[in-house]
Design an enzyme around this catalytic site. Structure first.
Site, PDB file in Angstrom:
ATOM      1  N   SER A 147      39.454  40.339  43.341  1.00 49.35           N
ATOM      2  CA  SER A 147      39.127  41.120  44.537  1.00 49.35           C
ATOM      3  C   SER A 147      40.043  40.716  45.679  1.00 49.35           C
ATOM      4  O   SER A 147      40.564  39.585  45.714  1.00 49.35           O
ATOM      5  CB  SER A 147      37.664  40.860  44.927  1.00 49.35           C
ATOM      6  OG  SER A 147      37.399  41.312  46.246  1.00 49.35           O
ATOM      7  N   TYR A 160      31.037  35.299  46.770  1.00 48.00           N
ATOM      8  CA  TYR A 160      31.849  36.251  46.012  1.00 48.00           C
ATOM      9  C   TYR A 160      33.319  35.848  46.064  1.00 48.00           C
ATOM     10  O   TYR A 160      34.005  35.838  45.026  1.00 48.00           O
ATOM     11  CB  TYR A 160      31.649  37.640  46.604  1.00 48.00           C
ATOM     12  CG  TYR A 160      32.418  38.737  45.913  1.00 48.00           C
ATOM     13  CD1 TYR A 160      32.164  39.043  44.578  1.00 48.00           C
ATOM     14  CD2 TYR A 160      33.362  39.489  46.597  1.00 48.00           C
ATOM     15  CE1 TYR A 160      32.848  40.077  43.948  1.00 48.00           C
ATOM     16  CE2 TYR A 160      34.050  40.518  45.970  1.00 48.00           C
ATOM     17  CZ  TYR A 160      33.789  40.807  44.651  1.00 48.00           C
ATOM     18  OH  TYR A 160      34.469  41.824  44.025  1.00 48.00           O
TER      19      TYR A 160
END
Length: 256
Positions: A147, A160
């Site tokens: 990401s 995350y």
């Protein structure tokens, strides 16, 4: 490599996690379109069957319903399937969760759940594939879906970001460790992609928040097939000289 079809995956067997929806499903569809035989992993067998219906030549693909967050209970089952379908030519780790948790209230069990799925399950699969799935002559491509949070910060996304940043470090080191066996490791760092998972995100809760996110992406939000097509490139012989990279697919998000 066939110079006329450098992106072909014909004759290749590819393992894909998170194949039951979203990015993983799109990667499966794109890979099948290029002729790959697929081993599709996901928790929900019914949704895996739907992915199978969307893939070309569905009869040659295999589905395996596994819960990668259930400690290590699934490892023996996957190892048996990988061994029976060896040699394996490629692996894409698209399974993942995207928790939004303020750092001050983050709990140990939340950290373990995120790391189990986003990182540790990929590690287990890579260890298995590099032992039982590899061709005698070597040659394999591993693609880990990361990401843009591995590159930038965001409030509430520290957990995350930690899991996705770890994937980048993993591919860089393994790219060197396995280069002599011609096993390539690369990551794809995506920004916001319209998937079922993203529909539960904070920015979907109000028009104002959604417009803010849209404004951060000069080319608009991504589509699952954008990541699917990029994965095909990294799985195919077209990228045979690419390893240890983090391919940014973000609609201009990091260019701001």
């Amino acid at each position: 490599m066939n110079p006329a079809q450098p992106f072909s995956l014909s004759g290749k067997t590819i393992v894909i996690t998170g194949a039951s929806s979203g990015i993983g499903q799109a990667i499966a569809i794109s890979s099948a379109h290029q002729g790959a035989k697929l081993l599709l992993l996901g928790r929900d067998q019914e949704r895996l069957n739907e992915t199978l219906r969307l893939c070309e030549n569905g009869e040659k693909h295999v589905t395996l319903s596994l819960d990668l967050q259930k400690s290590t209970e699934w490892i023996a089952d996957f190892q048996a399937v990988a061994k029976s379908h060896a040699p394996i030519d490629g692996f894409v780790h698209a399974a993942g969760v995207s928790p939004t948790i303020p750092f001050k209230v983050m709990k140990a069990h939340q950290m373990m759940e995120a790391f189990d799925l986003n990182l540790f399950s990929a590690v287990h699969i890579i260890q298995i594939l590099t032992k039982v799935g590899i061709k005698s002559s070597g040659g394999m491509s591993m693609v880990l879906i990361s990401s843009v949070m591995s590159e930038v910060g965001e409030k509430g996304k520290s957990l995350y970001a930690m899991t996705k940043s770890a994937l980048i470090g993993l591919v860089k080191s393994l790219a060197l460790e396995y280069a002599d066996k011609n096993i390539r490791f690369n990551a794809i760092s995506a920004s916001v992609v319209d998937t079922p998972l993203s529909m539960n995100s904070y920015y979907r809760k109000s028009e104002e928040a959604l417009n803010e996110v849209l404004g951060q992406h000069p080319l608009g939000l991504g589509k699952p097939e954008d990541i699917g097509n990029s994965s095909v490139f990294l799985l195919s012989d077209a990228s045979k000289w690419v390893t240890g990279t983090n391919l940014i697919i973000d609609g201009g998000y990091l260019a701001r």
